[in-house]
Design a protein around this motif. Structure first.
Motif, short mmCIF file in Angstrom:
data_model
loop_
_atom_site.label_atom_id
_atom_site.label_comp_id
_atom_site.label_asym_id
_atom_site.label_seq_id
_atom_site.Cartn_x
_atom_site.Cartn_y
_atom_site.Cartn_z
N GLU A 168 0.82 -1.20 0.00
CA GLU A 168 0.00 0.00 0.00
C GLU A 168 0.86 1.26 0.00
O GLU A 168 0.36 2.36 -0.17
CB GLU A 168 -0.93 0.02 1.22
CG GLU A 168 -2.08 -0.98 1.15
CD GLU A 168 -3.02 -0.68 -0.01
OE1 GLU A 168 -3.53 0.44 -0.10
OE2 GLU A 168 -3.21 -1.58 -0.84
N GLN A 213 -2.44 -7.69 -3.15
CA GLN A 213 -2.75 -7.11 -4.46
C GLN A 213 -1.59 -7.17 -5.46
O GLN A 213 -1.79 -7.55 -6.62
CB GLN A 213 -3.18 -5.66 -4.28
CG GLN A 213 -3.45 -4.95 -5.60
CD GLN A 213 -3.54 -3.45 -5.42
OE1 GLN A 213 -4.11 -2.99 -4.44
NE2 GLN A 213 -3.01 -2.69 -6.37
N ARG A 234 -2.23 -4.85 9.58
CA ARG A 234 -1.97 -3.41 9.52
C ARG A 234 -1.49 -2.94 10.89
O ARG A 234 -2.16 -3.13 11.89
CB ARG A 234 -3.25 -2.64 9.15
CG ARG A 234 -3.88 -3.04 7.81
CD ARG A 234 -3.30 -2.31 6.62
NE ARG A 234 -3.67 -2.95 5.37
CZ ARG A 234 -4.52 -2.46 4.47
NH1 ARG A 234 -5.09 -1.30 4.69
NH2 ARG A 234 -4.78 -3.12 3.36
N GLU A 251 -9.46 -10.38 -2.30
CA GLU A 251 -8.96 -9.47 -3.32
C GLU A 251 -9.02 -10.09 -4.72
O GLU A 251 -8.12 -10.82 -5.11
CB GLU A 251 -7.52 -9.06 -2.99
CG GLU A 251 -7.42 -8.26 -1.71
CD GLU A 251 -6.01 -7.75 -1.45
OE1 GLU A 251 -5.71 -6.61 -1.86
OE2 GLU A 251 -5.20 -8.49 -0.85
N GLU A 389 -16.65 2.29 4.67
CA GLU A 389 -15.96 1.56 3.59
C GLU A 389 -15.89 0.06 3.86
O GLU A 389 -15.31 -0.37 4.85
CB GLU A 389 -14.54 2.14 3.46
CG GLU A 389 -13.73 1.46 2.39
CD GLU A 389 -12.25 1.88 2.39
OE1 GLU A 389 -11.93 2.98 2.88
OE2 GLU A 389 -11.45 1.08 1.92
N VAL A 390 -16.46 -0.73 2.96
CA VAL A 390 -16.25 -2.19 3.02
C VAL A 390 -15.30 -2.66 1.94
O VAL A 390 -14.65 -3.68 2.06
CB VAL A 390 -17.52 -3.06 2.90
CG1 VAL A 390 -18.26 -3.14 4.20
CG2 VAL A 390 -18.39 -2.66 1.75
O1 4AD Z 1 -8.72 0.09 1.16
P1 4AD Z 1 -7.68 -0.94 1.47
O2 4AD Z 1 -6.53 -0.53 2.29
O3 4AD Z 1 -7.22 -1.50 0.05
C1 4AD Z 1 -6.25 -2.40 -0.19
O4 4AD Z 1 -5.61 -3.00 0.64
C2 4AD Z 1 -6.12 -2.73 -1.66
N1 4AD Z 1 -4.79 -3.27 -1.89
C3 4AD Z 1 -7.21 -3.69 -2.07
C4 4AD Z 1 -7.16 -4.04 -3.52
O5 4AD Z 1 -7.44 -3.19 -4.35
N2 4AD Z 1 -6.82 -5.26 -3.85
O6 4AD Z 1 -8.35 -2.19 2.18
C5 4AD Z 1 -9.42 -2.88 1.56
C6 4AD Z 1 -10.51 -3.17 2.55
C7 4AD Z 1 -11.16 -1.93 3.15
O7 4AD Z 1 -12.15 -1.43 2.31
C8 4AD Z 1 -11.71 -2.49 4.45
O8 4AD Z 1 -12.93 -3.17 4.23
C9 4AD Z 1 -10.68 -3.51 4.84
O9 4AD Z 1 -9.98 -3.88 3.67
N3 4AD Z 1 -9.74 -2.96 5.82
C10 4AD Z 1 -9.78 -3.25 7.12
N4 4AD Z 1 -10.60 -4.03 7.84
C11 4AD Z 1 -10.38 -4.12 9.16
N5 4AD Z 1 -9.39 -3.49 9.81
C12 4AD Z 1 -8.53 -2.68 9.13
N6 4AD Z 1 -7.54 -2.08 9.78
C13 4AD Z 1 -8.72 -2.53 7.73
N7 4AD Z 1 -8.07 -1.86 6.76
C14 4AD Z 1 -8.70 -2.13 5.61
#
Ligand code: 4AD
Ligand code: MG
Length: 466
Positions: A168, A213, A234, A251, A389-390
């Motif tokens: 990321e 990803q 994270r 993903e 955001e989901v």
């Molecule tokens: O928006 P994020 O950070 O996107 C990615 O990681 C991209 N690489 C995804 C991709 O395009 N392949 O995370 C994606 C989703 C978020 O919308 C949220 O639903 C979840 O992962 N998410 C979490 N869920 C729980 N705890 C956290 N700390 C989260 N961070 C992200």
């Protein structure tokens, strides 16, 4: 012979002489002549009513041990039940105690206990009706994810959990190390005195993955349509109801998909897996509608029956600016929208899911494709009521020079990404994907309000018990 579950017994086409049930006692009550117990084995929400009557045996010696939490086997006859609401009951003939339970000390009592308390006994909370139901729904939801992609021609791939690059580019990674940090004097050092990670077991500095990803892009640009479903980590210190340090992410990544196709897939996917849970878990969902979120079934209908609103970032700003007095962070073009803004759009304004797309490049990850305006990128977030955001996803930057420039602008060292850049050197194609946070999806389908309660053993800042 395969063991029969209570779910199977309750679904039996006819009464069964010599049936066997195994499980844990929920409750027992005694009348003058008979005793009754509720036996649950986790296979379904419903418990099997056990009848201890004098004409089928003398249970006076075992009855005191048939207390809440005890693990037992009951043999007897499965007969039609005169009681309302259940088809069968088991007339006990023989009882075997596997494991007793001291009711004074057993933390799981029938009376209502708070979610906060149950988190402190997470090893036992699956024995409650609520958490068992949550876990059954979780299993069904995971299955429906695999079924959806399998049925739609996606290949399930496995991407590494230990990685050497930040997918990321946000610097929120846990370090994965075999070096003994408690002995700084013994750490291998370079000439400059810095820790020499080339002496690591894996030969370089490594982390727990934040996303599959980047590797997913490699696989999609060979197989066409792939998806991952794995744990992600994270190291962000966010102590909120919707952030976990360890969560599962789904993903999908698709060659030749542009942003529009990506949004269409995301909407169809969420609707489809929501419908699966509604269809497969009616009894467990009813528990959540009854005790956790009275509006649950209406909320789920809102997901499955409405077309998700597509809203560009620029249009969102136009809607939000006139009501800025509501917000802690005031909106103007360029401001990264926060949870309060997203929830306003979804819950107050549109009253249905919203897909927000084309956000400013400054507020976006390095890999998102730059639009022709030079200011926005082809990213999208699916926002839903209560949670925000989901899904986060995008069309990926597939032009080598543009990607290199974006990385340089973001101060990202291109070296560890040499292979990712190669994908743009050799047969680059438009491609897109997204990530669905599995725990957030669980919050959506169950109505559970805290991410700590949609997974058996949560990992959140300050907490790693069990
Ligand atoms: O928006 P994020 O950070 O996107 C990615 O990681 C991209 N690489 C995804 C991709 O395009 N392949 O995370 C994606 C989703 C978020 O919308 C949220 O639903 C979840 O992962 N998410 C979490 N869920 C729980 N705890 C956290 N700390 C989260 N961070 C992200
Ligand atoms: Mg995101």
């Amino acid at each position: 012979m395969a063991l029969i579950t209570i779910k199977q017994l309750l679904a039996s086409a006819a009464p069964v002489n010599g049936a066997v049930a195994r499980g844990w006692i929920k409750t027992r009550r005694d009348s003058k002549v008979m005793s009754f117990a509720e036996l649950n084995d986790g296979s379904c929400r419903e418990s099997l009513q056990i009848i201890f009557a004098p004409d089928t045996g003398d249970f006076s010696a075992v009855l005191p041990q048939l207390v809440t939490g005890a693990a037992v086997e009951i043999k007897g006859d499965l007969v039609a039940s005169p009681a309302a609401g259940q088809k069968y009951e088991l007339q006990a003939k023989e009882v075997k105690i596997y494991g007793g339970c001291d009711p004074e000390k057993f933390p799981i009592q029938k009376k209502k206990t708070s979610d906060e308390f149950l988190r402190t006994v997470a090893h036992l909370r699956p024995r409650t009706n609520k958490y068992a139901a949550m876990l059954r729904i979780r299993a069904e939801l995971a299955y429906s994810v695999h079924k959806y992609f399998h049925d739609n021609g996606f290949f399930y791939v496995h991407t590494p959990i230990i990685t050497s690059s930040d997918g990321e580019g946000a610097g929120e990674m846990f370090t994965a190390t075999t070096l003994d940090l408690s002995k700084p004097e013994a750490l291998p050092r370079t000439d400059k005195g810095e820790v020499d990670f080339s002496k690591e077991l894996l030969g370089k500095k490594t982390y727990l993955t934040v996303t599959g990803q980047l590797e997913g892009e490699s696989l999609a640009t060979a197989l066409g349509k792939i998806y991952t479903f794995g744990p992600t980590f994270r190291a962000e210190n966010s102590n909120t109801y919707r952030h976990a340090s360890e969560f599962w992410m789904i993903e999908p990544e698709m060659a030749f998909y542009e942003l529009e196709d990506d949004m269409e897939l995301a909407e169809d996917f969420i609707k489809s897996i929501t419908k699966s849970v509604i269809e497969k878990c009616p009894s467990d969902l009813e528990l959540f509608a009854k005790f956790v979120e009275p509006a649950l079934m209406d909320n789920l209908k809102n997901i499955t029956e409405n077309k998700f609103e597509r809203l560009s970032y620029t249009d969102a700003v136009k809607l939000l600016e006139p009501v800025n007095e509501r917000f802690d962070v005031k909106v103007s073009w360029g401001v990264d929208l926060a949870s309060e803004h997203e929830r306003f759009l979804v819950e107050q304004y549109f009253k249905k899911p919203v897909i927000l797309y084309n956000k400013p490049k400054e507020a976006a990850a390095f890999y998102m494709k730059l639009n022709d305006d030079g200011k926005t990128v082809r990213g999208m977030d699916v926002l839903v009521p209560r949670i925000g955001e989901v899904i986060g996803g995008s069309e990926r930057e597939n032009r080598l020079e543009v990607l290199e420039k974006k990385m340089a602008d973001a101060g990202i060292d291109p070296l560890p990404y040499w292979w990712y850049l190669d994908l743009r050197r050799f047969g680059s194609v438009p491609h897109s994907g997204f990530g669905l946070g599995f725990e957030r999806m669980m919050m959506l389908v169950t109505g559970i309000a805290n991410i700590r309660d949609v997974t058996a053993f949560p990992r959140v800042p300050g907490y790693a018990e069990f």
